[in-house]
Design a protein around this motif. Structure first.
Motif, PDB file in Angstrom:
ATOM      1  N   THR A  86      37.178  72.627  22.102  1.00 23.65           N
ATOM      2  CA  THR A  86      38.277  72.080  22.896  1.00 23.65           C
ATOM      3  C   THR A  86      37.829  70.749  23.482  1.00 23.65           C
ATOM      4  N   SER A  88      39.002  67.588  25.889  1.00 22.57           N
ATOM      5  CA  SER A  88      39.985  67.193  26.900  1.00 22.57           C
ATOM      6  C   SER A  88      39.590  65.851  27.508  1.00 22.57           C
ATOM      7  N   SER A  89      40.610  65.158  27.996  1.00 18.96           N
ATOM      8  CA  SER A  89      40.434  63.885  28.716  1.00 18.96           C
ATOM      9  C   SER A  89      39.695  62.847  27.884  1.00 18.96           C
ATOM     10  N   GLY A 101      35.038  61.906  27.923  1.00 19.76           N
ATOM     11  CA  GLY A 101      35.684  63.126  27.462  1.00 19.76           C
ATOM     12  C   GLY A 101      34.836  64.344  27.773  1.00 19.76           C
ATOM     13  N   TRP A 103      33.857  68.064  25.995  1.00 23.97           N
ATOM     14  CA  TRP A 103      33.892  68.908  24.799  1.00 23.97           C
ATOM     15  C   TRP A 103      33.370  70.294  25.173  1.00 23.97           C
ATOM     16  N   PHE A 215      44.465  66.240  17.055  1.00 23.73           N
ATOM     17  CA  PHE A 215      45.223  65.791  18.222  1.00 23.73           C
ATOM     18  C   PHE A 215      46.709  65.751  17.869  1.00 23.73           C
ATOM     19  N   SER A 219      48.175  62.415  22.663  1.00 21.91           N
ATOM     20  CA  SER A 219      47.571  63.424  23.532  1.00 21.91           C
ATOM     21  C   SER A 219      46.084  63.132  23.698  1.00 21.91           C
ATOM     22  N   THR A 220      45.565  63.461  24.874  1.00 19.53           N
ATOM     23  CA  THR A 220      44.128  63.299  25.127  1.00 19.53           C
ATOM     24  C   THR A 220      43.382  64.609  24.918  1.00 19.53           C
ATOM     25  N   LYS A 221      44.088  65.638  24.455  1.00 20.78           N
ATOM     26  CA  LYS A 221      43.476  66.937  24.211  1.00 20.78           C
ATOM     27  C   LYS A 221      43.501  67.253  22.720  1.00 20.78           C
ATOM     28  N   ASN A 223      41.815  70.242  19.548  1.00 22.41           N
ATOM     29  CA  ASN A 223      41.181  71.527  19.260  1.00 22.41           C
ATOM     30  C   ASN A 223      40.635  71.518  17.835  1.00 22.41           C
TER      31      ASN A 223
END
Length: 235
Positions: A86, A88-89, A101, A103, A215, A219-221, A223
């Motif tokens: 995952t 994020s940011s 970011g 992870w 992504f 989006s900044t997230k 998976n």
């Protein structure tokens, strides 16, 4: 008048001591080698011969012991699988050239050995983008029993970390296409133990390459895409 003191010609000379001379032998004697003098062996040479013989015997015995231990324990290398990632940011900038970011990785670590426990004394995780280091972090140690599967979580954070401008632009391009590939390495000092037998600590290297993080638009997230990924392990 004949001189009686001179021997008559044509006859063999009379013996000087009253006995006839020994007969001449026609037997041929080949070259006869006289026996060589005996020299006792030097103490130093004897010592070195015995020393090397003992050294070879020790190596042979040690090799046989290792072979027996291997046949009894059948050691096998643990396996690592990345179950999820995952991100994020995620944020990048070109002036200055930086990346930020978080992870979060979820691993499954399996000990396939029937008789060996595995102890992970020191663990470090590293995150790379196109062979450039982005982040690294120390992970807590743990141990595994036989035929055991343990979950391991690793969080790697980059806060305004430097990244070459060319790589920042490539990361932006990858992200605009919908996915970015990262590489993760796990380095660990491990010990194997079975009862009273302990092996020396070994350096375990885990390589999880081409982990594709997908992504959605703007989006900044992201998976992990494509499901769990098996890592290569070297020891």
């Amino acid at each position: 008048m004949t001189d009686q003191s001179r021997p008559a010609t044509g006859y063999p000379a009379p013996p000087q001591n009253g006995y006839p001379p020994p007969p001449q032998s026609n037997y041929y004697y080949p070259n006869y080698n006289a026996p060589q003098p005996y020299y006792p062996s030097q103490p130093r040479a004897t010592f070195f011969r015995r020393f090397f013989a003992a050294l070879i015997a020790v190596f042979i015995i040690f090799g046989v012991i290792l072979l027996i231990v291997w046949l009894v324990l059948r050691p096998r290398i643990p396996s690592f699988t990345v179950d999820s990632v995952t991100l994020s940011s995620l944020n990048t900038s070109t002036s200055p050239s930086q990346i930020s970011g978080t992870w979060s990785f979820h691993f499954s670590v399996a000990n396939p050995n029937h008789k060996l426990h595995v102890y992970y004394d020191e663990i470090e995780a590293r995150l790379f983008y196109r062979n450039s280091l982005v982040s690294q972090n120390q992970l807590p140690p743990f141990d595994q029993g036989t035929k055991n599967v343990t979950t391991m979580d690793a969080q790697l954070v980059a806060s305004s970390a430097y990244l070459e401008l060319d790589l920042v632009n490539k990361l932006k391009d990858d992200r605009s296409r919908g996915s970015v590939k990262f590489d993760v390495q796990v380095l660990a000092l491990v010990r194997f133990k079975a009862g009273g037998w302990r092996a020396r600590r070994r350096f375990l290297r885990v390589f999880c390459d081409d982990l594709s993080v997908a992504f959605s638009s703007n989006s900044t997230k992201g998976n992990l895409s494509g499901g769990p990924r098996r890592c290569s392990v070297d020891i």
